[in-house]
Design an enzyme around this catalytic site. Structure first.
Site, PDB file in Angstrom:
ATOM      1  CE  LYS A 208      -3.463   2.418   2.718  1.00 46.80           C
ATOM      2  NZ  LYS A 208      -4.397   2.416   3.826  1.00 46.80           N
ATOM      3  CD  GLU A 214       9.096  -6.062   7.299  1.00 43.49           C
ATOM      4  OE1 GLU A 214       8.822  -4.936   6.807  1.00 43.49           O
ATOM      5  OE2 GLU A 214       8.848  -6.351   8.481  1.00 43.49           O
ATOM      6  N   GLY A 268      -4.881  -1.703   4.910  1.00 40.57           N
ATOM      7  CA  GLY A 268      -4.095  -2.851   4.433  1.00 40.57           C
ATOM      8  C   GLY A 268      -4.778  -4.179   4.713  1.00 40.57           C
ATOM      9  NE  ARG A 269      -6.576  -3.547  10.827  1.00 43.91           N
ATOM     10  CZ  ARG A 269      -5.889  -2.422  10.961  1.00 43.91           C
ATOM     11  NH1 ARG A 269      -4.692  -2.308  10.403  1.00 43.91           N
ATOM     12  NH2 ARG A 269      -6.374  -1.408  11.646  1.00 43.91           N
ATOM     13  CD  GLU A 354      -1.962  -4.247  11.430  1.00 47.78           C
ATOM     14  OE1 GLU A 354      -2.514  -3.970  10.357  1.00 47.78           O
ATOM     15  OE2 GLU A 354      -0.778  -4.626  11.487  1.00 47.78           O
ATOM     16  CG  HIS A 385      -5.288 -35.711  16.870  1.00 48.90           C
ATOM     17  ND1 HIS A 385      -5.541 -36.919  17.493  1.00 48.90           N
ATOM     18  CD2 HIS A 385      -6.279 -35.533  15.965  1.00 48.90           C
ATOM     19  CE1 HIS A 385      -6.626 -37.458  16.946  1.00 48.90           C
ATOM     20  NE2 HIS A 385      -7.097 -36.633  16.031  1.00 48.90           N
ATOM     21  CE  LYS A 513       5.752  -0.946  10.297  1.00 49.48           C
ATOM     22  NZ  LYS A 513       4.812  -0.250   9.436  1.00 49.48           N
TER      23      LYS A 513
HETATM   24  O1  F6P Z   1       3.123  -2.865   9.828  1.00 48.99           O
HETATM   25  C1  F6P Z   1       1.776  -3.073   9.685  1.00 48.99           C
HETATM   26  C2  F6P Z   1       1.305  -2.743   8.312  1.00 48.99           C
HETATM   27  O2  F6P Z   1       1.255  -1.368   8.141  1.00 48.99           O
HETATM   28  C3  F6P Z   1      -0.034  -3.379   8.023  1.00 48.99           C
HETATM   29  O3  F6P Z   1      -1.091  -2.653   8.488  1.00 48.99           O
HETATM   30  C4  F6P Z   1       0.019  -3.534   6.538  1.00 48.99           C
HETATM   31  O4  F6P Z   1      -0.939  -4.441   6.083  1.00 48.99           O
HETATM   32  C5  F6P Z   1       1.434  -4.007   6.364  1.00 48.99           C
HETATM   33  O5  F6P Z   1       2.165  -3.267   7.305  1.00 48.99           O
HETATM   34  C6  F6P Z   1       2.004  -3.829   4.991  1.00 48.99           C
HETATM   35  O6  F6P Z   1       1.966  -2.498   4.555  1.00 48.99           O
HETATM   36  P1  F6P Z   1       2.156  -2.119   3.042  1.00 48.99           P
HETATM   37  O7  F6P Z   1       1.075  -2.731   2.248  1.00 48.99           O
HETATM   38  O8  F6P Z   1       2.115  -0.620   3.015  1.00 48.99           O
HETATM   39  O9  F6P Z   1       3.505  -2.631   2.594  1.00 48.99           O
END
Ligand code: F6P
Length: 547
Positions: A208, A214, A268-269, A354, A385, A513
């Site tokens: 987003k 990452e 995002g979620r 979240e 199990h 972060k």
């Molecule tokens: O760190 C949490 C977050 O901001 C989430 O809310 C989001 O889904 C995820 O990181 C990834 O964010 P992006 O889509 O901006 O890379």
């Protein structure tokens, strides 16, 4: 905007009086007393069926919970969200994931943007792109068809598409393999790159913000790997982006022709319905993706129009709140009895925790009561199990949401009945338990000695009275999965409104972060800093020494 904490509401206080009696109820007695309990406590919506009768509630509880929701103005707040009000107050954004699955005819204008027109323009591009990839019109740089798609994203840009691609495995297009890389741990990317060929691989960089550490590191690694075979000019055939950040996408070197946009009013979620769902369309075909959106839209329509007492998300949200705030249950297990829903608990962890893992209300004042339970789970029957022992006889009472489909997507004899039998039996066992006298009767029938019986009774007694919901669908289709996800989105909304929190920001992820950025410099830098606590300094020193 200023509103009282939930425990200041008159209806909350009435519930506190009510729970003083309810704590003593045994569900097995409630079933005996009321033969109508099952029909009275079941709801159907958007192809889903909910049985909430195995909860520690009666009709009065439900009425009082609905009073609470009304006193909080739940219905008006729901309408405000659908209408595009800036519901996410700390980021001053509307919350419109529901518009992503609405028909073209939706009339909604947000800050001058015709929402339906923009949403459907992107959906049309996704449909056309999907068709080109599947038909072989979109080719890799050596003229070969795309066989592997690697989605690079994390959190909402990974969990949704990954969960849905697995969930809809039975609808998969032949000839396309899906891969998902999310973790900054290079083992994730390394393992994926070993399985794919640069000539036939398409990378989707999904973020987003297009700033997530990452994803950017993984995307750069994928780019360098590709450039070991292909040239810069070949990149557009192998890298597309999904983002709200056009400038960021350009800066990364992806042609904005190959960018699928979405908007800041999609959290995002909550984004699997947007272009973040492109891997789903590629995996199962655009028609199935459209059916997935339609299933969610059907749940939206139910949530908007059904009376509270028969409104599935409202009822589930309220019962969840009852379990958390009145019965004091601090955890929730998700138990999908469908192997292809294996990723559903992980998906819900982000969606729910979240969103509602917060302790202040929208105006910054304390919520005043406990909020989001810790959520976890795994597929049945595997979980039986592993950790079901604790669910049956452990010290904590943990409510369970069972999810099952009546029909299987395979034709293997015997399996589906065995699966459903286990699912229903577990729910029955959690509700009924087994009394000491029932244990004695059983053991006597097995001709055990009195001494052995008395030794075993405490071990073989089950307290029962453990709450669960049962959600059934006919079959795990795109539409049913869409409705199921939308159900949980709305449950999250209902609880967020009741607690008064902003369910659409996530400031709690920021601190870690920032600290990680500092420590990363310290791990790679020349000088060993000593500015942390002794534990953190010691750990950094060990990592540096290991290089
Ligand atoms: O760190 C949490 C977050 O901001 C989430 O809310 C989001 O889904 C995820 O990181 C990834 O964010 P992006 O889509 O901006 O890379």
């Amino acid at each position: 905007m200023r509103q009282p904490a939930i425990n200041q509401l008159a209806s909350y206080q009435r519930l506190q009086q009510h729970v003083a009696q309810a704590r003593n109820w045994q569900m097995r007695d409630l079933f005996t007393q009321s033969p109508e309990r099952f029909p009275a406590m079941t709801v159907s919506a958007a192809g889903l069926f909910l049985d909430y009768s195995k909860n520690r509630v009666n009709g009065t509880t439900v009425t009082l919970l609905c009073d609470l929701a009304r006193e909080r103005g739940l219905e008006a707040q729901r309408d405000a969200m659908f209408a595009g009000e800036k519901f996410n107050n700390t980021e001053k954004r509307a919350v419109l994931h529901t518009a992503l699955r609405a028909p073209r005819t939706l009339k909604l204008n947000i800050d001058g943007q015709d929402v339906a027109q923009d949403v459907h323009a992107v959906l049309d591009r996704m449909a056309a792109f999907t068709k080109r990839v599947h038909s072989g019109q979109w080719l890799g740089y050596t003229g070969k068809k795309i066989s592997d798609i690697v989605n690079i994203g994390i959190g909402g840009s990974d969990l949704g598409p990954k969960m849905v691609c697995l969930g809809l495995r039975m609808f998969a297009q032949p000839g396309i393999r899906m891969h998902f890389v999310s973790n900054v741990d290079g083992h994730d990317m390394d393992a994926t790159l070993k399985q794919v060929n640069p000539e036939t691989t398409l990378f989707i960089v999904a973020s987003k913000t297009f700033t997530t550490m990452e994803t950017m590191l993984n995307a750069n690694t994928a780019r360098s790997w590709f450039l070991r075979s292909g040239k810069e000019k070949d990149l557009p055939k192998h890298f597309v982006a999904v983002s709200t950040n056009t400038e960021g996408v350009k800066a990364f070197g992806i042609d904005t022709e190959n960018m699928f946009p979405f908007w800041d009013w999609v959290g995002g979620r909550y984004s699997v319905w947007s272009a973040i769902g492109l891997p789903v369309a590629l995996a199962v075909g655009y028609e199935n993706f459209a059916a997935f959106l339609a299933g969610a839209h059907a749940m939206d329509a139910h949530f908007r129009t059904a009376p509270m007492e028969s409104n599935m998300p409202m009822i589930m949200g309220l019962i969840g709140l009852w379990n958390r705030n009145f019965l004091g249950l601090s955890s929730l297990t998700i138990a999908p009895y469908h192997h292809d829903l294996a990723r559903f608990p992980a998906y819900l962890q982000q969606l729910i925790m979240e969103s509602n893992g917060k302790t202040v209300m929208k105006d910054g004042s304390p919520v005043g009561v406990a909020t989001c339970p810790a959520l976890w789970g795994d597929i049945g029957t595997n979980g039986q199990h592993a950790y079901f022992q604790l669910l049956h006889q452990g010290a904590d009472v943990i409510p369970i949401d069972f999810i099952a489909s009546l029909k299987a997507g395979h034709a293997l004899p015997g399996h589906q009945d065995a699966l459903l039998a286990n699912c229903f039996a577990q729910a029955e066992a959690f509700m009924r338990g087994k009394t000491a006298d029932e244990v004695r009767d059983d053991l006597r029938a097995q001709k055990l000695s009195d001494a052995d019986i008395e030794m075993l009774v405490p071990h073989r007694t089950f307290p029962g009275n453990r709450p669960s919901n049962m959600i059934l669908m006919e079959e795990l289709t795109p539409s049913a999965l869409g409705a199921l996800i939308a159900l949980y989105e709305h449950i999250t909304f209902v609880q967020g409104v009741l607690w008064g929190v902003n369910s659409f920001d996530q400031w709690g992820v920021e601190l870690g972060k920032v600290l990680a950025q500092n420590i990363q410099q310290e791990l790679t830098g020349e000088v060993m800093p000593e500015r942390h606590d002794s534990s953190t300094n010691g750990l950094i020193a060990r990592a540096r020494a290991a290089k």
